[in-house]
Structure formats: C-alpha cells, structure tokens
Design a protein around this motif. Structure first.
Motif, PDB file in Angstrom:
ATOM      1  N   SER A 291       6.687   2.033   8.590  1.00 54.28           N
ATOM      2  CA  SER A 291       6.000   2.583   7.428  1.00 54.28           C
ATOM      3  C   SER A 291       4.687   3.250   7.824  1.00 54.28           C
ATOM      4  O   SER A 291       4.309   4.294   7.287  1.00 54.28           O
ATOM      5  CB  SER A 291       5.753   1.469   6.405  1.00 54.28           C
ATOM      6  OG  SER A 291       5.463   1.993   5.131  1.00 54.28           O
ATOM      7  N   LEU A 292       4.002   2.663   8.803  1.00 50.94           N
ATOM      8  CA  LEU A 292       2.767   3.274   9.301  1.00 50.94           C
ATOM      9  C   LEU A 292       3.063   4.583  10.024  1.00 50.94           C
ATOM     10  O   LEU A 292       2.343   5.576   9.861  1.00 50.94           O
ATOM     11  CB  LEU A 292       2.046   2.309  10.239  1.00 50.94           C
ATOM     12  CG  LEU A 292       1.395   1.074   9.593  1.00 50.94           C
ATOM     13  CD1 LEU A 292       0.889   0.126  10.669  1.00 50.94           C
ATOM     14  CD2 LEU A 292       0.249   1.494   8.673  1.00 50.94           C
TER      15      LEU A 292
ATOM     16  N   GLU B  76       2.703  12.544  -3.412  1.00 51.76           N
ATOM     17  CA  GLU B  76       1.878  13.696  -3.767  1.00 51.76           C
ATOM     18  C   GLU B  76       2.724  14.966  -3.887  1.00 51.76           C
ATOM     19  O   GLU B  76       2.454  15.833  -4.721  1.00 51.76           O
ATOM     20  CB  GLU B  76       0.776  13.893  -2.724  1.00 51.76           C
ATOM     21  CG  GLU B  76      -0.270  12.781  -2.705  1.00 51.76           C
ATOM     22  CD  GLU B  76      -0.882  12.515  -4.067  1.00 51.76           C
ATOM     23  OE1 GLU B  76      -1.164  13.482  -4.803  1.00 51.76           O
ATOM     24  OE2 GLU B  76      -1.045  11.336  -4.415  1.00 51.76           O
ATOM     25  N   GLN B  77       3.758  15.064  -3.058  1.00 57.41           N
ATOM     26  CA  GLN B  77       4.661  16.209  -3.172  1.00 57.41           C
ATOM     27  C   GLN B  77       5.432  16.164  -4.492  1.00 57.41           C
ATOM     28  O   GLN B  77       5.699  17.209  -5.107  1.00 57.41           O
ATOM     29  CB  GLN B  77       5.637  16.243  -1.989  1.00 57.41           C
ATOM     30  CG  GLN B  77       4.965  16.364  -0.634  1.00 57.41           C
ATOM     31  CD  GLN B  77       4.014  17.536  -0.562  1.00 57.41           C
ATOM     32  OE1 GLN B  77       4.373  18.670  -0.899  1.00 57.41           O
ATOM     33  NE2 GLN B  77       2.791  17.278  -0.115  1.00 57.41           N
TER      34      GLN B  77
ATOM     35  N   LEU C  34      -0.691   6.722   4.411  1.00 54.87           N
ATOM     36  CA  LEU C  34       0.696   6.307   4.595  1.00 54.87           C
ATOM     37  C   LEU C  34       1.649   7.421   4.159  1.00 54.87           C
ATOM     38  O   LEU C  34       1.335   8.225   3.269  1.00 54.87           O
ATOM     39  CB  LEU C  34       0.969   5.033   3.806  1.00 54.87           C
ATOM     40  CG  LEU C  34       0.211   3.788   4.297  1.00 54.87           C
ATOM     41  CD1 LEU C  34       0.378   2.638   3.319  1.00 54.87           C
ATOM     42  CD2 LEU C  34       0.679   3.379   5.674  1.00 54.87           C
ATOM     43  N   GLY C  35       2.837   7.444   4.791  1.00 54.03           N
ATOM     44  CA  GLY C  35       3.791   8.511   4.506  1.00 54.03           C
ATOM     45  C   GLY C  35       4.254   8.526   3.063  1.00 54.03           C
ATOM     46  O   GLY C  35       4.515   9.599   2.500  1.00 54.03           O
TER      47      GLY C  35
ATOM     48  N   LEU D  38       0.832  -1.210   0.000  1.00 52.28           N
ATOM     49  CA  LEU D  38       0.000   0.000   0.000  1.00 52.28           C
ATOM     50  C   LEU D  38       0.866   1.259   0.000  1.00 52.28           C
ATOM     51  O   LEU D  38       0.514   2.271  -0.619  1.00 52.28           O
ATOM     52  CB  LEU D  38      -0.923  -0.005   1.221  1.00 52.28           C
ATOM     53  CG  LEU D  38      -2.046  -1.054   1.204  1.00 52.28           C
ATOM     54  CD1 LEU D  38      -2.788  -1.051   2.521  1.00 52.28           C
ATOM     55  CD2 LEU D  38      -3.006  -0.802   0.037  1.00 52.28           C
ATOM     56  N   ALA D  39       2.012   1.194   0.695  1.00 46.20           N
ATOM     57  CA  ALA D  39       2.934   2.329   0.671  1.00 46.20           C
ATOM     58  C   ALA D  39       3.518   2.516  -0.725  1.00 46.20           C
ATOM     59  O   ALA D  39       3.624   3.650  -1.225  1.00 46.20           O
ATOM     60  CB  ALA D  39       4.042   2.122   1.692  1.00 46.20           C
ATOM     61  N   LEU D  40       3.895   1.420  -1.364  1.00 46.18           N
ATOM     62  CA  LEU D  40       4.414   1.496  -2.725  1.00 46.18           C
ATOM     63  C   LEU D  40       3.352   2.035  -3.677  1.00 46.18           C
ATOM     64  O   LEU D  40       3.657   2.799  -4.597  1.00 46.18           O
ATOM     65  CB  LEU D  40       4.881   0.108  -3.176  1.00 46.18           C
ATOM     66  CG  LEU D  40       5.378  -0.046  -4.613  1.00 46.18           C
ATOM     67  CD1 LEU D  40       6.550   0.897  -4.897  1.00 46.18           C
ATOM     68  CD2 LEU D  40       5.795  -1.501  -4.877  1.00 46.18           C
ATOM     69  N   ALA D  41       2.113   1.662  -3.442  1.00 43.85           N
ATOM     70  CA  ALA D  41       1.014   2.164  -4.273  1.00 43.85           C
ATOM     71  C   ALA D  41       0.658   3.607  -3.953  1.00 43.85           C
ATOM     72  O   ALA D  41      -0.097   4.243  -4.690  1.00 43.85           O
ATOM     73  CB  ALA D  41      -0.218   1.275  -4.082  1.00 43.85           C
TER      74      ALA D  41
END
Length: 597
Positions: A446-447, A380-381, A373-374, A365-368
């Motif tokens: 990661s969370l 997005e930045q 998630l951070g 989910l982080a990779l996606a």
C-alpha cells in the motif's frame, strides 16, 4: 496460451490441494498444504505477468458458431496480475489462522477461486465472461458457507449467492441480445450493435455489475457474506467477486458509453451507494461489517469514475482498494481472534498488537485517502472526474470522501488505538508470525502504491486502461484533503477517552445492520412476493400438472383392469372352447371306434 494457463493452473492446483491435503498430518498441514497453495498462486502470478506482457489472445471454438476468447491486454493484464498478488498473502495468512482439519478444503477453494476469477478477468467475450461469472458465484457460495454444519452460515451463503445470481440474469440477456444482433459474443461486437439491442446489452451488464459489486439495492448481501472465514472476506471483497462488477464496467465502458442513459445511471447508482454505505459504516460497530459497508461505498466511487468517463481512475482505485482492503480485513481478523468479539468498541489493541496496529493504520489511512498514499491519488482522480461530470456529482463525491475518512479513522482508533481495551503490556500474544508478515506485506504494498503520484504513472494508467483521466483543479485537491482532515478529526473526537465511538444517533445505529430499511424493503418487495409466486406455482403444479399426471395414471390403471378382465375372459373362453371341442372330438372318436370294433 499463457492467459489460459493462468486460469487452468490454480483450478487444477486447488482441486489437488483439497483432494490430497487431507492425507497430510494435522500438525504439518499449515506448512505443507499452505506452502503448496502459496506456490501454486506464485506460479499463477508468473503466468499472469507473462500473459500481460504477451498481450496475445487465445480462442477455443466450442461449436455452432460459439467461440471462447481469452486475452490479458490492457486493464485485463493489470487485474490478472493483481488477483494472485493479493491472494498470496491472504492464503498464507489463512494457512496459520484457520483450524487444520478444514484447511485443505478452505485453501483448495481459495486457490480455485483465484482461477475462476482469472477466467473472468481475461475473458474477451460475453460467453467466457458469463461462464466465469457463474463459477465465481458458485465458489464464493462454498467459501461463505464454509462452516456448513452451522445452519445460519448456510442460509447467509444462500442469500449472497441468490442476490448475485439475480443480477446475473442481466448478463444472460446481454449475451443473448449481442448474439442476436451481431452473430458474435465478442466484446468488440458491442460497438457494432444497433439500438435498441445495445440498450439491452447496457442494461444487462449494468444490472449484473450492480449485484456483483453490491451496489444499491443489492448491498445487504455483503453482511451475509461475513459468515465466511476472515481470509474469505479479505479475498472476496478486495480482488475477486465484489471487484468483478466494477471490473466488467471498466472493461466494457467504451462501447457502452454511447448509450445515452448509461453513464448517468452508473453515476447515480455509484454516488448513492458511496454515501449510503458510508453512513452504514459510520453507524456499525462490528469490525467486519464496517469494512463490508466501506466496500460497497468504495466500489460506488469506482462506478462514479466509470460513468464520468474516467475508466483509468476506476482502474487505479480498483488496484489500491484491493491492497488496502485485504490488509484491513486480515488485521481485523487478528483482532477478532485476540478479543473473541467483533465489536471494535471493546478492542483498543494498539499496545497489545503494535505491529498489526501499525499495518492496519496504513490501511486505514489509505481508506481515508490521505496523501501521499496511492489510494489518495486514485480517489483524487475520481473526484476530478466527478467534478467534470457536474458540480452536484463533484460535491457528492467530496462528501463521500469525507465519510470515508471518518469511518476509516473511527475503525482504526476503536480497533487499534490505545484505551480501556488495551492491557498495555505491549505483546503480540499468540499471533503467528505468518499473520503479522501477511499484513505487513500488504501494508508495504500500500505504501509502494504511493508511486502513483509520480507524473509518469499517470500516462501508464491511461495507456493500460484505455480510459482518460481528468486534470483536477488545485481547489479540488485542497477541498478534498481538507474534508479528509475534517473526517479524521471527527473520528478522533468521537473515539476520545470515555466515548464509545458513536458518530451517529442511536436510532441510526440500530438501523444500520438492515441498511436503513433496504433489507426489509427487498424482502417485502422482492423476496416475499417471489415466495408467494413460487408457492402459488407449486400449488398449481400439484393441482393441475401433477393432477393431470395422476388422472392419466388412474385412467391407465382402470384401462389395465378392463383389459385384464377382457383378456382373462377371452383367454378363458378360448380355453373352455378348445376343451369342449376336444371333448366332443374325443367322444365322437370313441363312438366311432366302438362301432367299428
């Protein structure tokens, strides 16, 4: 001095682990040798934190005007803390995952790897950077070729080493140009450098960064690097060698951005690799190669951020990527061990390894880039920076994000979803608790990086990176999240029951291992011509250089024989003459005696 200590401690400790670990009985090696390695990295982490807060700079005068400078201020401090933080769970995992006989060498090299990467991170001049750059390449070669008795692994290690070393030539040229133009190798001197020497520095740093971070056309070496053990892949892709190129660009972005062609070139390389690597990841079926292709793609996004003037966004994504990519590699390593195959289409281990599946799901989910998630914030930045650089760049960055979601979702559903490869018994088999703990720690980290969404985090990122962040419009976030959802839905559709997970045509899948012709093109366009040149130079060396040496040798031998003949004849003549003269004198003396008597 704490920055220097953070470099020296892991190097000395790693050598000690390798040299002395073999004396520990096999049964106790995972706990004893692994424990010592983890403690050494924990101490390194403490020193890195101290160096980051200290912010001072240590210098060593080498002589002849050369000075080595180390400092952990700003982004250097962040990454100096990141490297051992990621390495600790990776090394703990390696201690129980790998076979005991080779454990001292593996863990020792991993700890040394952290030390030389720390040198690269805290380097404050091009000479220190160049030394660390070469050491990172050398240690990575030893780690990738860890199974040195297997000729194929050694060949793959050589490929990775030579590909990154080819780009290192650029760093040598950059250092030479800076020294020639300013008489200094300090990073701060780059801003005072006049053109065209500043162009040389920019080009040299870019080529070195492109090769190290596996951007096109150097990307295929990442597949060769998969020959190393899983912990090596996890550390190499997340926080060490592959991160070095992106980190160098982040660190030097400010003085190099004044070169007009530099930002567009960085953006072009990054966005092309992000898209190309995304397609390769979608077409691949081997778990580690999927992650390797995604590594090139994610670093491509960081290149886009640097080129767009958002070093802060690149820094944030460097951190989030290091955490979730090491997590994903370790989880895939568990799956490889459980199934005996790297083809994730045969896995579906969700019920068999539920805790690993859950941890891997967080990484996927982080990779996606799924909020909150951070990694979603950092992506997005990057999208905001890309849109600021131009509509076309923004559109391509959004497309790269769509591909990221698709290959991340596909990997998770094939590897740790529920289906035909899962026996449904809900047990973890022989997976050691330390392996589960390692992936769990990285999943929690990661969370926790979701804290980047808090407003205060933005100001902190801008302060430590010395790079601006662009305020994204609402529509950008809406479109980006929508494309992420579309990518995940596509992955779910392609991995539904009865499907093999193919999201690309079969022809594309067959071309993916060669990066759609990049490997063949580089061999024909670069490797083969270089081999022909090398063979030609070899024949020239044999015929001309060695021929001249052999001719001199033959002439020497002939002269030796002539001199020997002359000496022999001359010496014999002297002896004969002396003998004759002596005979004459003796005869005359005898005659005189006879007459006298």
């Amino acid at each position: 001095m704490t920055a220097a200590a953070a470099v020296l401690l892991p190097i000395v400790a790693g050598v000690g682990v390798w040299a002395l670990g073999g004396r520990v009985p096999l049964a106790r090696r995972p706990r004893v040798v692994g424990g010592v390695a983890v403690l050494a990295l924990a101490a390194t982490l403490s020193l890195a934190v101290m160096a980051a807060f200290d912010g001072g700079q240590a210098t060593l005068r080498w002589g002849a005007g050369l000075v080595l400078s180390l400092g952990a201020a700003g982004v250097a401090g962040v990454v100096a803390v990141l490297v051992p933080s990621v390495a600790i769970p990776v090394v703990a995992y390696a201690a129980v995952h790998e076979e005991a006989p080779g454990l001292p060498r593996l863990l020792g090299l991993l700890v040394v790897f952290v030390g030389v990467m720390e040198l690269l991170v805290v380097a404050a001049d091009l000479l220190s950077l160049l030394i660390a750059w070469e050491l990172v390449a050398a240690v990575s070669w030893a780690l990738i070729g860890f199974s040195w008795r297997q000729a194929d692994d050694v060949s793959r290690a050589a490929h990775a080493f030579n590909a990154t070393r080819a780009g290192s030539v650029g760093l040598f040229l950059a250092a030479g140009a800076l020294l020639a133009g300013t008489g200094s190798l300090d990073y701060a001197a780059i801003g005072a450098l006049e053109r065209p020497l500043r162009d040389v520095v920019a080009a040299g740093v870019l080529v070195a960064a492109v090769s190290k971070s596996a951007q096109l056309p150097f990307s295929p070496w990442l597949f060769s690097a998969m020959a190393g053990p899983t912990p090596v892949s996890a550390l190499l892709h997340s926080a060490t060698m592959v991160a070095a190129g992106a980190y160098a660009l982040i660190r030097l972005a400010e003085p190099l951005s004044s070169v007009d062609w530099f930002p567009p070139a960085v953006i072009a390389i990054g966005v092309t690799t992000a898209l190309w690597g995304g397609v390769v990841a979608l077409a691949e079926t081997h778990g580690k190669r999927i992650l390797a292709a995604s590594t090139a793609a994610q670093y491509g996004l960081m290149f886009v951020a640097v080129g767009a003037g958002a070093a802060g966004a690149a820094t944030a994504h460097l951190v989030t990527h290091a955490v979730f990519k090491s997590l994903l590699f370790l989880a895939v390593g568990v799956g490889l061990h459980a199934t005996g195959t790297g083809d994730v289409r045969a896995w579906r281990l969700g019920l068999r390894l539920p805790r690993v599946a859950a941890a891997c799901g967080i990484g996927a989910l982080a990779l996606a880039a799924v909020p909150p998630l951070g990694a979603a914030w950092s992506k997005e930045q990057i999208v905001a920076a890309a849109v600021h650089a131009g509509p076309a760049v923004g559109l391509l960055a959004l497309l790269a994000g769509f591909l990221s979601a698709a290959y991340a979702g596909r990997l998770q559903l094939l590897a740790f979803g529920r289906g035909h490869g899962d026996d449904g018994r809900g047990h973890a088999g022989g997976t050691p608790a330390a392996e589960i703990a390692a992936v769990s720690v990285l999943a929690v980290a990661s969370l926790l990086l979701g804290a980047l969404w808090f407003p205060r985090a933005r100001g902190w990122i801008e302060a430590v990176s010395d790079g601006g962040l662009f305020a994204g419009a609402v529509w950008e976030t809406v479109v980006s999240v929508g494309l992420v959802a579309a990518g995940l839905a596509w992955a779910r559709w392609g991995t539904r029951e009865g499907c093999d997970g193919a999201l690309m045509p079969a022809a594309v899948g067959r071309s993916a291992p060669g990066w759609f012709g990049i490997t063949t093109a580089s061999r024909r366009g670069l490797v083969d011509p270089l081999l022909v040149v090398a063979a030609t130079l070899g024949r020239f060396d044999d015929a001309v250089v060695d021929g001249a040496v052999r001719a001199v040798m033959r002439a020497g031998r002939q002269a030796s024989r002539v001199l020997a003949w002359w000496v022999e004849r001359g010496a014999d003549g002297v002896v004969v003459g002396l003998a004759t003269a002596t005979t004459w004198v003796a005869a005359a003396s005898r005659i005189g005696d006879d007459r006298g008597v």
